[in-house]
Design an enzyme around this catalytic site. Structure first.
Site: not given
Lengths: 367, 325
Positions: A258, A262, A271
């Site tokens: 992606r 999220h 991250y």
């Protein structure tokens, strides 16, 4: 010399591909007509435009929390494109692309993310289950649905969607086990986009692939390039044919990514690196399919411009329609709890409606 | 008519339902060849075969999860969870999905699953086999919750539950499975969900209860009668929805109320019934309502089970207290 373990795992580590990164065929192409190939491409562009537009709407405060799927369009389109209307899909919150491919109108999706439960109401005849937010639970629903098909002597197939993080849930394993024991026509489709919010795949499992988990359930497991829509379609064609002909379930792992967060509530810079994102963007599923179509003489630059413009118009019209719908009917939160309103809900509904009428009266008299 | 125990009446209900409706399937752990650990599904596998009487893997989330998918796709699954405490692994499917499929899809999809659960204490079982789980789900909209206390009601309510368009948790008091035999019609009939039953008429005190506490309530009422107190025992039969009319009518008649449940005390079904009386019939009360319940402790093991479970003496003391207030 390969160890026995390596020999056993090899088929589950091999990644099925049809198109190389530059759009050149590297494997057998699925049997699709030029119109179908263009339709698949059209879907992917439509989904990219839809996704980017909804992300913007959320930033503008016109939409609630939103889970974007940009980067995963090949998985979204490839998993749903070959399904028949009688087949079912059981999606997560990042599968509204597949939901639309299988027949849910775009306005439903926008209303859902605006916060209207009506958005989860698939039109009659569209076998798309409402989005499941609890992780992996919907796989058991898909398996039960497929099982019912089998018990009734029908040939409908059910596809359960899940992400890589969801494979750690007990429901993933219970669903695979039930599907295997009862040999039901279900497809468990894992979009491995490498992160469960921030937690990378190697903290979810020590296995070398998700596909290899099929070994434990003695069902077919396939790994596919999730940025290659023709490869996704190819593995789905095999899985659907197997399911429909009584051959039972298949576990499919698609390697994908992606591009965005999220959901709109997180910041992926915390991250993962920008370099990593760019590496994946260089393997973009839409660009890859465009190059393939152009090379085959099925597509031109002019058509491409027209298509992006068409998609923007479609999405703008759906957004306008969704925003014109206003707020949901307050009675609706009561009306669908049970088939018939029990006395206590009737009381609560009447009380709320009276209260709303009173407040509206106050606004008017003070206005 | 035949004389049946409660577990035989449940078995008969399943057989009658499966004969008249090919959509009905029975599923769960040991429900097939073994006929269920309590024999509630005895003989069904032999009559209807493995596609309709399904021995599942030992996985409660899988059982309820797949039952939801089956129901959405047109079947009428009756899933057995072997013991009350073991619904916990399936809790997510019950609260996050089963209860909400109709609501979430604005009526497009429904999940008319019946979950049969041998429930409550009193059979000297191991830990997690004697739980009262009704309050877990009374606070979770979208489910119906039914608890029979007679063989006749067990059959009629189960058939009503299978016919119901919404999911039903059917809590079977395992202590009553073989406690008595009663006349039960062998053909199809239903007992409506949401209607209480007057188990004993009385003028002085209303005693509201359900499930395995109904015989305890009747025993206490008989003892009270010897002391000149005429107790009305109402078997609620359905905890969701509650029969508000029956509750209010009895309170209006007696003005004195005892509520009895074997579940832990805090936020139990009794607490909800008292709140309901407060809402609907407070001014008819002649005395504060007393509740007799289990304690707020984990269900004790078998040697201490009787300390926990309300008995007729404890109920009688409450009856005396509310009568003499």
């Amino acid at each position: 010399m390969a160890t026995r373990e390596e020999e056993l795992l090899a088929p589950y580590l091999q990644v099925r591909s049809v198109l190389g990164v530059d759009g050149t065929p590297v494997g057998p192409e699925p049997d699709l007509t030029p119109d179908q190939l263009r339709e698949i491409y059209r879907w992917m562009i439509f989904l990219r435009v839809h996704d980017q537009r909804l992300l913007t709407l959320q930033r503008q405060g016109r939409l609630g929390t939103f889970a974007p799927f940009s980067g995963q369009e090949a998985c979204q389109v490839g998993s749903a494109y070959l399904l028949e209307p009688r087949d079912w899909i059981f999606p997560t919150y990042r599968d509204h692309g597949a939901m639309m491919v299988h027949g849910v109108p775009e306005v439903n999706i926008i209303r859902y993310f605006m916060g209207d439960e009506w958005g989860s109401r698939s039109p009659d005849g569209v076998n798309v289950f409402p989005i499941s937010i609890p992780i992996a639970t919907q796989l058991n629903h898909a398996v039960g649905c497929a099982w019912a098909s089998k018990i009734k002597g029908e040939d409908a197939v059910a596809v359960g969607y899940v992400g890589d993080g969801g494979t750690s849930e007990g429901d993933f394993h219970e669903a695979l086990n039930f599907a295997s024991v009862f040999n039901v026509p279900a497809i468990i489709f894992v979009q491995n986009n490498r992160y469960a919010i921030s937690v990378p795949l190697h903290r979810q499992m020590k296995s070398r692939s998700i596909a290899q988990r099929a070994i434990a359930y003695d069902i077919p497991g396939v790994r596919v390039d999730g940025q290659d829509v023709l490869a996704v379609i190819s593995v789905f064609r095999e899985a659907i044919d197997r399911a429909r002909s009584g051959g039972g379930p298949t576990l499919i792992e698609a390697l994908t990514y992606r591009y965005g967060p999220h959901t709109t509530s997180d910041d992926p810079k915390r991250y993962r690196s920008q370099e990593e994102v760019e590496e994946w963007q260089a393997r973009d599923p839409i660009e890859r399919m465009r190059r393939y179509l152009v090379a085959r003489g099925l597509w031109t630059e002019q058509e491409d411009e027209d298509l992006w413009a068409w998609a923007r118009e479609q999405v703008a019209a759906a957004v306008a329609e969704a925003e014109a719908m206003g707020r949901p009917d307050p009675a609706a939160i009561f009306d669908y709890v049970y088939a018939e309103l029990p006395w206590h809900l009737r009381e609560q509904k009447e009380k709320l409606l009276a209260e709303l009428a009173r407040r509206q009266g106050e606004v008017k008299s003070h206005g | 008519m035949a004389r049946m125990t409660m577990v035989q009446a449940i078995n008969d209900a399943l057989r009658v339902a499966m004969r008249r409706d090919p959509r009905v399937v029975v599923m769960g752990e040991d429900v097939g060849v073994n006929g269920g650990v309590f024999r509630a599904t005895d003989g069904l596998y032999q009559e209807f075969g493995p596609d309709r009487v399904i021995d599942t893997p030992l996985a409660e989330a899988g059982i309820i999860g797949t039952a939801i998918g089956m129901a959405v796709n047109g079947l009428r699954p009756v899933a057995e969870i072997q013991f009350d405490g073991f619904l916990a692994p399936a809790h997510e499917h019950v609260v996050n999905h089963l209860a909400r499929i109709r609501w979430r899809s604005r009526g497009r999809f429904t999940a008319p699953v019946v979950v049969r659960i041998p429930s409550f204490g009193g059979i000297r079982a191991l830990e997690h086999h004697s739980e009262s789980i009704e309050a877990w789900y009374m606070n979770n909209p979208g489910l119906k919750i039914v608890v029979p206390s007679t063989a006749y009601d067990a059959k009629g309510l189960l058939l009503a539950a299978i016919e119901d368009p919404d999911p039903v948790l059917f809590l079977e008091p395992k202590r009553l499975y073989r406690a008595f035999r009663e006349e039960v019609p062998e053909d199809y009939y239903t007992v409506p969900i949401g209607k209480a039953r007057v188990a004993r008429e009385g003028r002085d005190v209303s005693l509201f209860t359900y499930g395995a506490m109904v015989p305890v309530a009747l025993e206490a009422a008989e003892k009270a009668a010897q002391e000149g107190i005429d107790v009305e025992v109402i078997d609620l039969r359905s905890l969701m929805p509650l029969d508000v009319e029956a509750i209010v009518a009895s309170v209006q008649k007696t003005g004195r109320v005892v509520v009895l449940n074997e579940a832990p005390r805090t936020a139990g079904a009794a607490a909800e019934i008292i709140a309901l009386i407060n809402d609907k019939a407070l001014l008819y009360l002649e005395a504060p309502v007393i509740r007799v319940t289990g304690f707020d402790v984990p269900m004790p093991y078998l040697l201490s089970e009787d300390l926990y479970l309300p008995d007729a003496e404890r109920v009688l003391a409450a009856i005396r207290e509310v009568r003499s207030y």
